[in-house]
Design a protein around this motif. Structure first.
Motif, PDB file in Angstrom:
ATOM      1  N   LEU A  40       0.818  -1.209   0.000  1.00 20.32           N
ATOM      2  CA  LEU A  40       0.000   0.000   0.000  1.00 20.32           C
ATOM      3  C   LEU A  40       0.854   1.262   0.000  1.00 20.32           C
ATOM      4  CD1 LEU A  40      -2.772  -1.015   2.582  1.00 20.32           C
ATOM      5  CD2 LEU A  40      -3.019  -0.823   0.116  1.00 20.32           C
ATOM      6  N   LEU A  48      -2.472   6.000   4.020  1.00 24.88           N
ATOM      7  CA  LEU A  48      -2.629   4.625   3.548  1.00 24.88           C
ATOM      8  C   LEU A  48      -1.366   3.806   3.796  1.00 24.88           C
ATOM      9  CD1 LEU A  48      -5.030   3.209   2.234  1.00 24.88           C
ATOM     10  CD2 LEU A  48      -3.953   3.569   0.027  1.00 24.88           C
ATOM     11  N   THR A  49      -0.216   4.435   3.651  1.00 25.62           N
ATOM     12  CA  THR A  49       1.048   3.747   3.920  1.00 25.62           C
ATOM     13  C   THR A  49       1.114   3.266   5.363  1.00 25.62           C
ATOM     14  OG1 THR A  49       2.220   5.045   2.247  1.00 25.62           O
ATOM     15  CG2 THR A  49       3.548   4.027   3.974  1.00 25.62           C
ATOM     16  N   GLY A  58      -1.150   0.251   5.934  1.00 26.70           N
ATOM     17  CA  GLY A  58      -0.574  -0.977   5.414  1.00 26.70           C
ATOM     18  C   GLY A  58       0.565  -1.503   6.276  1.00 26.70           C
ATOM     19  N   ALA A  95      -5.895  -5.571  -0.903  1.00 24.41           N
ATOM     20  CA  ALA A  95      -4.678  -6.013  -0.230  1.00 24.41           C
ATOM     21  C   ALA A  95      -4.977  -7.094   0.801  1.00 24.41           C
ATOM     22  CB  ALA A  95      -3.988  -4.819   0.440  1.00 24.41           C
ATOM     23  N   ILE A 112      -8.608  -0.347  -2.354  1.00 26.88           N
ATOM     24  CA  ILE A 112      -7.212  -0.783  -2.272  1.00 26.88           C
ATOM     25  C   ILE A 112      -6.972  -1.589  -0.999  1.00 26.88           C
ATOM     26  CG2 ILE A 112      -4.899   0.105  -1.857  1.00 26.88           C
ATOM     27  CD1 ILE A 112      -5.276   2.079  -4.033  1.00 26.88           C
ATOM     28  N   ILE A 113      -7.553  -1.161   0.109  1.00 26.21           N
ATOM     29  CA  ILE A 113      -7.382  -1.914   1.359  1.00 26.21           C
ATOM     30  C   ILE A 113      -8.008  -3.293   1.236  1.00 26.21           C
ATOM     31  CG2 ILE A 113      -8.141  -2.033   3.759  1.00 26.21           C
ATOM     32  CD1 ILE A 113      -7.647   0.901   4.008  1.00 26.21           C
ATOM     33  N   PHE A 131      -2.325  -1.091  -8.771  1.00 24.90           N
ATOM     34  CA  PHE A 131      -2.141  -1.883  -7.556  1.00 24.90           C
ATOM     35  C   PHE A 131      -2.714  -3.283  -7.742  1.00 24.90           C
ATOM     36  CE2 PHE A 131      -3.513  -3.345  -3.336  1.00 24.90           C
ATOM     37  CZ  PHE A 131      -2.304  -3.262  -2.657  1.00 24.90           C
TER      38      PHE A 131
END
Length: 744
Positions: free
Chosen positions: A293, A301-302, A305, A603, A599-600, A532
């Motif tokens: 992420l 967001l980083t 992750g 992942a 995105i979460i 991603f």
């Protein structure tokens, strides 16, 4: 890998007191660091997007317009029926309340609604703006409570008073007691799976240690790093779910071997070497996916992750070190009693022939593989129909329109929308740099006039100028709500007109404010979603190619992952945007999904999907290597793995589903997506789609070109290299003795 983990499990079993002491010391150290350097009170829910126009302008505003650069609150005064806020009594009560609010902590300025013109046309509602010197994350813990108390005087005078605004941002999602519900369900599932409370407690104990170390480490870093409450909650959900699941797979393998007469020391070591290899690989996939992420380039967001990745690492470390030590303390007591249901089930699995299913999981997979092509068509059609609404997925950062119903900020938002229009809840700020304009005042007036005539603009407030820095700030009220597409279009249109306005005035402009920052975050996340997804799918292909040494298995796994993710997003649109069945989970207002949700979810689901893929297919491959019969291998693998995969999926679903009851819309959407995604991926994809593909492919499912086979390393997660001979009988008896016996 299997050999190294076998030795690690054996060492942990024999040195169980030392291993337990080391983990207890680690927890003590982490807790001490939390009290010394961090804590939940230092969590920071601010959104930033470095490099974007809105963020650059917001950073400049901190110097040029410090009061406007901080967060703000709104006090909404509503007159009772038959009265108006402009009545002498109402005006006096409002001004008295605002005078008191001006002395509340950290307040920079209070704007009177009667002088600013923020009184509704029917004179029943007035909105006062309260500007703070600091951002949301820098507000004192009692700042908003003091502001609410300051407005109580107007309420005693008969007015209805609600406090809301950006200061009551809904970007946070602090953990509550929801995890206890998931743990309670896990206890029931584990007890039914093992038929023993002692055995059921092993995965829970392992998960508890992992959560304590992982979350404690995250909280200890809050004093040095910007960590949000949402990141902490996501890490808690994932750590609890994978911690239980990883221990479940190892304990299941261990108990099955005990039922077959294996010595506890050898059994624990082999369980760590085989199931533990799958745990280490599955945990690695989750860690890589969550750490990935960071490539999106958004700090918020980083951090999410990396926190989740750290929690998973802690869960894996506990599973392969502390768990075998705990198994050593239990010794022979985990062996199923002769004649018990568990012993009979293990005997049935061991004695079942090729044509006789041993359990419900094998019967289900036999049904799925009887007509594999039909099974595939049904699965693809059903998931395709569920995924169809995903084409309409809309993304935005949450605002107070999604705050809990009845909360002060939600009522304030609705009252403002009713009295002034939805755009008043999310004004845009246009920062004009007039340093190169011959007449700064005229340039500012021309810019404001041009914006006023743009489509989608409801009003433009008088500009505030700072002659010392040659800048001006213009507040623009959109005609649409902050999360509407029309507001995004307006921001784009203003930015597109920057060059023509510069030519006519010599001034440069930038659009900023909370609404513009949210729009920029959503745009960047939307643009990063497909790259991603490509990285995640490519990663799954490489990892599964290394593990299973097959071409069909990786591509089938990737296709199944994409189907489950698409179906999950389709359900999100149906529930949260269209309102279908939303009342069942407390969704009282539809709206866009959180911009970082896709995105979460991709992942997390990727990592968890690979968990089930590895645990299920590794047993199938193990059977195929032993027998060479592809269809029987699929069914025999299901015989050994389906029950534990089912239990793991139910536990993971329960942990995530428990958080659906949260008041936070962010947490509700994430929990719903992950819970539903787990159900789809575990039962529809891994337990139905995957066996059908393997049955249809036959021997080709395990084929790999010779030149590629020579290039790939041998990971051996099934433990093929483990020697069959166990330890000497004397060593086994000494190492597996009960704690009391061992200390005598």
């Amino acid at each position: 890998m299997a050999t190294a983990l076998y030795r690690l499990g054996r060492l942990a079993f024999r040195r169980r007191r030392l291993v337990l002491a080391a983990w207890l010391a680690a927890i003590a150290a982490v807790v001490s660091c939390v009290f010394a350097f961090g804590g939940a009170d230092k969590l920071d829910d601010a959104f930033t997007i470095p490099g974007s126009q809105s963020q650059q302008a917001l950073d400049r505003m901190q110097h040029d317009f410090p009061a406007a650069a901080g967060t703000s609150a709104q006090i909404v005064f509503t007159a009772p029926a038959g009265h108006k806020v402009t009545d002498p009594v109402g005006q006096a009560a409002i001004r008295s309340a605002l005078a008191e609010a001006a002395h509340a902590p950290q307040v920079a300025k209070v704007i009177d609604p009667f002088t600013a013109g923020t009184v509704s046309p029917d004179r029943t509602t007035a909105v006062a703006q309260v500007q703070y010197q600091v951002k949301n994350n820098q507000l004192a813990s009692d700042a908003l409570d003091k502001l609410t108390s300051a407005a109580d005087g107007a309420e005693r005078a008969g007015l209805d008073v609600k406090v809301g605004g950006a200061a009551y941002g809904t970007t946070g999602a602090k953990p509550g007691g929801e995890d206890a519900i998931g743990v309670a369900v896990a206890v029931v599932v584990l007890a039914l799976t093992f038929g023993s409370l002692l055995t059921a407690g092993m995965p829970l104990l392992s998960a508890a240690f992992g959560v304590a170390v992982g979350l404690g480490g995250i909280l200890a870093l809050t004093g040095a790093a910007t960590i949000s409450s949402t990141a902490l909650t996501l890490a808690l959900m994932i750590a609890l779910a994978v911690g239980i699941d990883y221990a479940l797979f190892i304990v299941t393998r261990h108990r099955s071997q005990l039922a077959q007469g294996m010595d506890p020391l050898e059994s624990a070591a082999r369980a760590v070497g085989t199931a533990g290899s799958a745990v280490a690989f599955a945990g690695l996939t989750v860690v890589i996916a969550m750490a990935g992420l960071s490539v999106v380039g958004i700090p918020f967001l980083t951090v999410m992750g990396l926190c989740a990745a750290a929690a998973v690492l802690a869960a894996v470390a506990v599973a392969v070190t502390l768990l075998p030590a705990v198994l050593g303390f239990a010794g022979h007591r985990l062996t199923p009693r002769t004649g018990s249901r568990t012993a009979r089930r293990e005997r049935a699995i061991a004695e079942a022939g090729d044509d006789r299913p041993a359990n419900m999981g094998e019967r289900w997979i036999r049904t799925a593989t009887r007509r594999p092509l039909l099974t595939l068509l049904v699965v693809v059609a059903a998931l395709g129909a569920l995924a169809w609404p995903a084409r309409s997925l809309q993304l935005a950062l949450p605002d107070n329109s999604t705050a809990p119903a009845g909360s002060s900020q939600r009522v304030a938002y609705d009252e403002i929308t009713k009295a002034f229009g939805p755009g008043f809840n999310g004004p845009l700020l246009v920062l004009a740099d007039t340093g190169h304009s011959p007449d700064p005042a005229a340039a500012t007036a021309k810019i404001a006039s041009a914006i006023r005539t743009m489509p989608g603009v409801a009003a433009v407030a008088p500009a505030a100028a700072n002659p010392a820095t040659h800048t001006a700030l213009i507040q623009v009220i959109p005609a649409s709500a902050p999360s509407d597409q029309a507001t995004k279009d307006l921001v784009t249109h203003i930015r597109d007109q920057a060059a023509p306005l510069q030519q006519g005035t010599g001034a440069t402009i930038a659009v900023t404010g909370n609404t513009a920052v949210g729009i920029d975050v959503s745009a960047k996340l939307s643009a990063a979603m497909l790259p991603f997804a490509a990285v995640v799918v490519g990663l799954s292909l490489v990892l599964l190619l290394l593990v299973f040494r097959s071409l069909v298995v990786p591509f089938k796994a990737a296709a199944g992952f994409l189907l489950s993710v698409a179906a999950t997003f389709g359900a999100v649109v149906g529930v949260f945007q269209w309102g279908h069945l939303g009342g069942l989970i407390g969704v009282d207002r539809t709206g866009p999904a959180a911009s970082f949700l896709p995105i979460i979810v991709m992942a997390v689901l990727f990592g968890l999907a690979m968990d089930y893929e590895v645990f299920l297919v590794s047993r199938m491959r193990e059977s195929y290597v032993r027998t060479g019969r592809p269809l029987d291998a699929v069914r025999t693998g299901a015989r050994h793995a389906a029950r534990v995969v089912t239990a793991a999926a139910v536990i993971m679903f329960s942990v995530f589903a428990a958080f659906v009851s949260s008041d936070s819309m962010i947490l509700k959407q994430i929990a719903f997506s992950l819970a539903l995604g787990i159900l789809i991926d575990a039962f529809v994809i891994r337990m139905t789609f995957v066996p059908a593909v393997l049955a249809l492919a036959g021997r080709g499912a395990w084929w790999l070109p010779r030149w590629l086979a020579r290039l790939l390393p041998q990971l051996d997660i099934e433990g093929e290299r483990l020697h069959p001979a166990g330890p000497a009988p004397e060593e086994s008896r000494a190492s597996s003795a009960s704690p009391v016996t061992a200390t005598r």
